[in-house]
Design a protein around this motif. Structure first.
Motif, PDB file in Angstrom:
ATOM      1  N   PRO A 242       0.809  -1.226   0.000  1.00  0.00           N
ATOM      2  CA  PRO A 242       0.000   0.000   0.000  1.00  0.00           C
ATOM      3  C   PRO A 242       0.836   1.268   0.000  1.00  0.00           C
ATOM      4  O   PRO A 242       2.001   1.271   0.425  1.00  0.00           O
ATOM      5  CB  PRO A 242      -0.810  -0.121   1.293  1.00  0.00           C
ATOM      6  CG  PRO A 242       0.008  -1.004   2.177  1.00  0.00           C
ATOM      7  CD  PRO A 242       0.680  -1.982   1.263  1.00  0.00           C
ATOM      8  N   TYR A 247      -2.764   4.625   3.190  1.00  0.00           N
ATOM      9  CA  TYR A 247      -3.150   3.444   3.965  1.00  0.00           C
ATOM     10  C   TYR A 247      -3.831   3.840   5.274  1.00  0.00           C
ATOM     11  O   TYR A 247      -3.289   4.586   6.083  1.00  0.00           O
ATOM     12  CB  TYR A 247      -1.926   2.590   4.264  1.00  0.00           C
ATOM     13  CG  TYR A 247      -2.248   1.238   4.870  1.00  0.00           C
ATOM     14  CD1 TYR A 247      -2.729   0.208   4.086  1.00  0.00           C
ATOM     15  CD2 TYR A 247      -2.059   0.998   6.232  1.00  0.00           C
ATOM     16  CE1 TYR A 247      -3.020  -1.044   4.626  1.00  0.00           C
ATOM     17  CE2 TYR A 247      -2.345  -0.243   6.790  1.00  0.00           C
ATOM     18  CZ  TYR A 247      -2.837  -1.255   5.982  1.00  0.00           C
ATOM     19  OH  TYR A 247      -3.129  -2.478   6.525  1.00  0.00           O
ATOM     20  N   HIS A 552      -6.983  -1.152   1.449  1.00  0.00           N
ATOM     21  CA  HIS A 552      -5.853  -0.374   1.954  1.00  0.00           C
ATOM     22  C   HIS A 552      -6.312   0.953   2.548  1.00  0.00           C
ATOM     23  O   HIS A 552      -5.771   1.404   3.559  1.00  0.00           O
ATOM     24  CB  HIS A 552      -4.830  -0.145   0.843  1.00  0.00           C
ATOM     25  CG  HIS A 552      -4.027  -1.368   0.508  1.00  0.00           C
ATOM     26  ND1 HIS A 552      -3.215  -1.450  -0.609  1.00  0.00           N
ATOM     27  CD2 HIS A 552      -3.922  -2.570   1.139  1.00  0.00           C
ATOM     28  CE1 HIS A 552      -2.628  -2.631  -0.639  1.00  0.00           C
ATOM     29  NE2 HIS A 552      -3.048  -3.334   0.402  1.00  0.00           N
ATOM     30  N   SER A 557      -4.861  -5.204   5.324  1.00  0.00           N
ATOM     31  CA  SER A 557      -3.881  -5.822   4.430  1.00  0.00           C
ATOM     32  C   SER A 557      -4.545  -6.907   3.597  1.00  0.00           C
ATOM     33  O   SER A 557      -5.344  -7.697   4.108  1.00  0.00           O
ATOM     34  CB  SER A 557      -2.734  -6.425   5.243  1.00  0.00           C
ATOM     35  OG  SER A 557      -1.878  -7.176   4.397  1.00  0.00           O
TER      36      SER A 557
END
Length: 712
Positions: A242, A247, A552, A557
């Protein structure tokens, strides 16, 4: 009465009587239970005649039986079986707004599992009609008012009756195929309603049996080691870390997906000259979202759907895998597929509740079963809304009412929630009641009625979204959410493109496959309230990329999952958009299909000759696209995710989900009551008071008293 007794005392007379009765019962079910709505005269005629041919074949086969006792026993058995098939579908449709399939009968989709409580089977007093003919015949036989016919029919005569029956069914099938091309090979895999509407319940069951057998055979041959090859492919070619700046910027927020049906990018910022001679903005509100400082908008976002259209788009958004080369993935595999989909991932990793709001019936594209496999906790389909004719578009509940009447259900969901709204009004054939048209908006006079209406329904959709946005802000949900708006696929295609082209800056005379490919652009807008670095981004991306992007943004994840898309904000992206037909689009080169022509993406000029380096680049991208699609198809066709268990993810059990109105109301109420002060639903946070009053009443059906939210 004497003539009736005499008729029923003959073999052909008894069969004719049972055939007519079954036809009449089918008509009652079609129009009062299944709510099959024919579009045009042809579809209406097909619905009227389709039970006759198949039923006649089933009955006339019995005419070859000579022994009297065996003949009447067989007639009774076949008649009960056909009536049971009809009545089982009636009960199942009342409960689930869906038709019975082989999977539901064998347990694959849950008819005899959790979710089908025989204690609450919706039996109506009127249902005696569906059995009265059989009961009457049995009583008359027992009372000897009608007699057994011991004179069997000659082979040639029986064959004649069977031939006529088969001819009737053959004409029905030909007419259906003529009206809907590839009805069995394509439509049956995209929506079972088509087959029932055109051929009837019996042919639908046979068609479903065939495709179920094909799928089961294909999947039995699957090699579980293949999943690890695909996993390696993902890790080496698709997964991207990311962007650290993006993120988690929407962590713990509600995620609201608004599916803009048949909405092309060309509608954004589109001004048209109406029949009143004035210029009109087609989508003023969506334009404002597109240009908002809180919105990350994408100008080169492409739909990647195949024959599954809307369902393909949903599948990519939910699973980051492609639809199938032929047919609709939801309809073909949805009842038994193993998914690692968005609702389940969000639930298991971040505690999200989930729901889909849709104005059509749950059986359309097999959503009722597919959503359970995906792990959606709630599915509010057409059965949750006021289905009065004034509230309906050709494809379901009108969009303004879909959003407004969803409030009593939306406010019951625990936050954070993941919800998806599937709009329907802006759907081919773009029909809208006069009362729903904006009197201040005038569409074009293109000479093509479809194009003219498309601008009107798109404008209506724009107003619908604006009203919903206003509610989100007034209720306080807006600042707690991230809102994603996307177009699922193109709106205008085929011969209508020539009339549409001049209004989007193209030439009707020069319109070619490149122009058609560019029309596959649809909007993608990710609105993150409170952020002010929103912008229009020209990165080339597609629907397959949305899921990893949103994961993200939510701080989740996706490294251990099998997902074929790439985070749009990540660096190192593969610089191409794969089209389902094998073509692709890059910033410099466009291939319109796997066997199509190459064009310069920026100029639209057809490339007739390439040098060695250009050829090498073109072949490289084409091969990467083929590999990408092949791996996705193998994963889905063989259901390979059943062999893969990512750390921290528990396989979804579809038995845990029940989408009936009664069960849903009880579940939502129980959750809010059980959590009490800990409940995070909007309803609980508003002191157990509904926020429906925050929604505008500036909707014709509401003002006219024609709409009453079904769930209060």
């Amino acid at each position: 009465m004497l003539k009736v007794k005499k008729l029923l005392s003959t073999r052909i007379g008894l069969l004719s009587f049972l055939l007519v009765c079954l036809w009449m019962k089918s008509m009652i079910a079609y129009f009062s239970v299944f709510n099959l709505r024919g579009v045009g005269t042809a579809e209406f005629i097909l619905m009227i005649i389709n039970p006759i041919g198949f039923t006649a074949i089933c009955f006339t086969i019995l005419l070859f039986i000579r022994r009297t006792s065996l003949f009447y026993l067989s007639v009774f058995a076949v008649s009960v079986l056909l009536n049971f098939l009809l009545y089982l579908n009636i009960l199942y449709y009342r409960e689930f707004t869906d038709f019975v399939t082989i999977d539901t009968l064998t347990g694959g989709a849950g008819v005899f599992q959790h979710g089908f409580d025989f204690g609450s089977v919706p039996v109506h007093l009127f249902d005696f009609v569906y059995w009265i003919d059989i009961v009457v015949v049995i009583i008359l036989l027992l009372l000897k008012k009608i007699k057994f016919d011991s004179e069997y029919m000659k082979f040639s005569e029986a064959f004649g009756y069977l031939s006529v029956s088969m001819a009737v069914f053959g004409i029905n099938l030909w007419f259906a195929e003529f009206n809907k091309h590839q009805l069995i090979s394509r439509r049956a895999q995209s929506d079972k309603t088509y087959v029932v509407r055109y051929l009837g319940l019996g042919p639908w069951m046979l068609t479903d049996s065939y495709y179920t057998h094909v799928i089961d055979s294909q999947r039995k041959e699957a090699n579980k080691n293949t999943i690890y090859k695909i996993k390696n492919y993902i890790q080496n070619n698709r997964y991207l870390a990311p962007n650290t700046k993006m993120y988690g910027i929407a962590k713990n927020r509600n995620l609201i997906i608004i599916h803009l049906e048949s909405f092309q990018q060309d509608l954004i910022d589109r001004n048209i000259k109406g029949t009143d001679g004035k210029m009109h903005v087609v989508t003023p509100f969506l334009n404002s979202i597109y240009h908002s400082q809180s919105t990350y908008a994408f100008s080169n976002f492409f739909n990647q759907v195949g024959q599954g259209k809307t369902a393909d788009a949903e599948n990519m958004m939910e699973t980051s895998t492609f639809g199938l080369p032929a047919g609709a993935f939801f309809a073909k595999y949805g009842s038994s597929q193993t998914f690692q989909a968005m609702p389940a991932i969000l639930k298991q990793q971040e505690g999200y509740s989930s729901a889909v709001f849709h104005g059509n019936v749950g059986s359309f594209y097999n959503r009722l079963n597919t959503y359970k496999q995906m792990g959606y906790e709630n599915f509010f389909d057409q059965s949750f809304y006021d289905n009065s004719s004034a509230n309906m578009s050709p494809w379901g509940i009108k969009d303004k009412l879909l959003f407004r009447d969803s409030v009593p259900m939306l406010e019951q969901l625990q936050q954070p929630f993941y919800v998806k709204y599937l709009t329907v009004t802006n759907h081919l054939i773009y029909t809208m009641a006069n009362e729903d048209k904006d009197p201040s908006f005038a569409t074009v006079n293109s000479g093509d009625a479809l194009v003219n209406k498309y601008f009107e329904t798109a404008h209506y959709l724009d107003q619908s979204v604006q009203q919903f946005y206003d509610y989100l802000k007034k209720s306080g949900l807006y600042n707690k959410s991230v809102i994603v708006l996307y177009g699922d696929h193109y709106g205008i295609s085929g011969s209508d493109l020539k009339a549409f082209a001049p209004y989007i800056g193209s030439s009707a005379k020069k319109f070619d496959s490149y122009d058609n490919t560019m029309l596959q652009r649809t909007p993608l807008m990710i609105d993150v309230p409170g952020h002010n670095d929103g912008r229009i981004i020209d990165t080339y991306a597609g629907e397959i990329d949305v899921m990893p992007t949103l994961e993200h943004l939510l701080g989740i994840s996706n490294k251990d999952y099998i997902q074929f898309g790439q985070d749009i904000f990540s660096s190192g992206r593969k610089n191409f958009v794969a089209l389902r037909n094998g073509g692709f689009v890059t910033p410099t080169l466009t291939l319109t299909s796997s066997h199509g022509s190459y064009y310069n993406t920026q100029t639209g000029v057809k490339i007739l000759k390439m040098d060695s380096s250009e050829k090498k680049y073109a072949e490289s991208v084409k091969n990467q696209v083929a590999t990408l699609l092949s791996n996705s198809d193998k994963l889905n066709n063989e259901n390979l995710l059943r062999f893969y268990h990512p750390k921290g993810f528990t396989k979804v059990n579809p038995k845990n989900y029940n989408y009936t109105v009664t069960a849903t109301e009880k579940r939502l109420a129980h959750t809010n009551n059980y959590l009490a002060a800990k409940s995070n639903s909007l309803f609980s946070r508003n002191n157990d008071k509904s926020t429906l009053s925050d929604y505008t009443n500036d909707i014709p059906e509401v003002q006219n008293g024609q709409d009453v939210p079904k769930i209060k």
